[in-house]
Design a protein around this motif. Sequence first.
Motif, short mmCIF file in Angstrom:
data_model
loop_
_atom_site.label_atom_id
_atom_site.label_comp_id
_atom_site.label_asym_id
_atom_site.label_seq_id
_atom_site.Cartn_x
_atom_site.Cartn_y
_atom_site.Cartn_z
N ARG A 208 -58.19 89.66 38.37
CA ARG A 208 -57.50 88.62 37.59
C ARG A 208 -58.00 88.66 36.15
NH1 ARG A 208 -57.09 82.20 39.20
NH2 ARG A 208 -55.72 81.59 37.46
N ARG A 209 -57.03 88.75 35.23
CA ARG A 209 -57.39 88.94 33.82
C ARG A 209 -57.78 87.64 33.16
NH1 ARG A 209 -53.48 92.27 30.11
NH2 ARG A 209 -52.23 90.38 30.37
N GLY B 55 -58.61 84.68 14.38
CA GLY B 55 -59.37 83.73 15.18
C GLY B 55 -58.99 83.69 16.64
N ALA B 56 -58.51 84.81 17.20
CA ALA B 56 -58.13 84.83 18.61
C ALA B 56 -59.36 84.56 19.49
CB ALA B 56 -57.51 86.17 18.96
N VAL B 57 -59.14 83.84 20.56
CA VAL B 57 -60.22 83.51 21.50
C VAL B 57 -60.05 84.37 22.75
CG1 VAL B 57 -61.24 81.71 22.94
CG2 VAL B 57 -60.37 81.15 20.65
N TYR B 58 -61.17 84.91 23.23
CA TYR B 58 -61.13 85.81 24.38
C TYR B 58 -61.98 85.23 25.50
CZ TYR B 58 -58.99 89.02 21.12
OH TYR B 58 -58.14 89.59 20.22
N GLY B 59 -61.42 85.24 26.70
CA GLY B 59 -62.14 84.76 27.87
C GLY B 59 -62.96 85.88 28.49
N GLU B 60 -63.80 85.49 29.46
CA GLU B 60 -64.65 86.46 30.13
C GLU B 60 -64.65 86.17 31.62
OE1 GLU B 60 -68.27 87.66 28.07
OE2 GLU B 60 -69.38 87.39 29.96
N ALA C 61 -57.74 96.63 24.42
CA ALA C 61 -59.07 97.09 24.79
C ALA C 61 -59.59 96.30 25.97
CB ALA C 61 -60.03 96.97 23.59
N MET C 62 -60.54 96.94 26.66
CA MET C 62 -61.25 96.26 27.74
C MET C 62 -62.72 96.65 27.63
SD MET C 62 -60.64 96.36 31.84
CE MET C 62 -60.32 98.11 31.79
N GLY D 261 -55.20 92.15 25.60
CA GLY D 261 -53.86 92.69 25.87
C GLY D 261 -53.88 93.98 26.66
N HIS D 262 -54.86 94.12 27.57
CA HIS D 262 -55.07 95.39 28.25
C HIS D 262 -54.88 95.25 29.76
CE1 HIS D 262 -56.64 99.49 27.72
NE2 HIS D 262 -57.06 99.37 28.98
N PRO D 263 -54.42 96.33 30.44
CA PRO D 263 -54.31 96.28 31.90
C PRO D 263 -55.67 95.97 32.54
CG PRO D 263 -53.19 98.22 31.04
CD PRO D 263 -53.94 97.62 29.90
N ALA D 264 -55.64 95.17 33.59
CA ALA D 264 -56.88 94.78 34.28
C ALA D 264 -57.45 95.95 35.06
CB ALA D 264 -56.59 93.61 35.22
#
Length: 494
Positions: free
Chosen positions: A400-401, A412-417, A366-367, A384-387
Amino acid sequence: MPSHLFADRPAQPPEPGAVDALISQTRRLRGELDAVRRDAVADEDDPQQRWQRALCDLAVHQLDDLGAHLGQLRAGVPASALPEDETGDIDAVADTALATSPGTAYGTAAPPRTGSLLSRVGSAEWNLLTDEVSWSEELFQIFGRPPENGPMSLDEMPTMVFAEDQPLLQSMVTDCLIDGKPIDGEFRIVRTDGRVRTVHMTGEPVLDTDGCTASMWAVLRDVSELRRSERAVRESRDSLERSRHIELTERRVAVELQEAVLPPWRGSLRFAHDGPAPLDVAAHYLPAASTNLIGGDWYDALALPDGDALLTVGDLTGHGVAATSSMAMLLGALRGMAVAGIRPAALMGHLNQLLETSVQPALGSAMCCRYDPVAQTLAWAQAGHPAPLLFRGGTGHALRRPEGMLLGATTGAVYGEAETRLLPGDLLVLHTDGLTRGGDPDDDTGTRRLLALGPRLAEARDAQDGVRAVVEEFGEEPREDDACVMVVRVARRS
């Protein structure tokens, strides 16, 4: 008669062209045999000629049976559904031709092959004037009756016939003896060894000089394997029809669910009017070519209460109702959390937890993007998604992803922004990986083709024109998975 028509059935189903060729040969043979049968004049007083004429009739019936089975095979009924001993019925046509060929007289034919027609067809004659009964050796085999017990009279035969079939046999015999009608019917018998067999009986009365019935002859054919094969074909056909109906029903439900969840708007849609650079948005769903089932891809664009705009695309594993129902759950949660003001990175974390604890475990990419029309900034996170692809001045590149694992992959996965400033005239392409993915996961040919559309996208009048350019480039390809594409154009204030 070509011998190769009656070769043993191959272990694997024949190619459609081979089946069509066999059907053509069967029809040609059927026509030739009809011509022989029309030209044949049997002497009613000659048992040998009556026997040969009856075998000619049986050969015609057998070719009809073979044609019907080949038709079922061409229609898609699995060959594995047919009993192995059905091959004997195909061989039976060749045996019939052998029995009716010149030089082969009744009672002098070579010993029949095991399972061939000659071991399943016997003859009988009942003389009404002398009460004499004659049976061929094959008829004793069919009925499982020891030859030393002698043939059965017409009165004795019903004792071996199923109770519910006895009226049919009695009616056929009565109509033949009294009204001179030919016999043509089937009944089931229980042999002395307990085996149940299905017998097809054809016959005619033999008249004396005064026109009265002097005797009755008949040819009895064991059609048990043939009828079993026909039942297997019917059951296989019914099973295929049920499977197709279930598949069509599941597809209809999945399509209706997808249509109910995805945004109802068509064409371009404008968002974020309270800033110097509002958005023009359009999207499109492309189904997979290799399956009739709808997948779990989605796209969405939503005006948020604070004036920002939500942009999202995603893809869940699987197809059918399970995938679309999980997609509906995830997209509903995403909309609710975005309206509540949750930022893209935190939102991805909540979606990961939701998918991990779902009763229908799945993985998803997802994005999620949040556009601020005043600051003209795009904040986004991905799992895990195309940029996104940013096109500016006719040239495109992938943003840049930030960090982000597939949804549902780990606890508990961490996601950046990440944050990117957009300029009036910029164009974003958001898509699921089904649009550009090839057979090799490391092949980026699809992405490079998409970036090569930069000059065409620069000439697009609006977002819908941009979507049309992408669909023209990728829409006719045989994709293994469905896909979504969304084009976002940053408009200039007029």
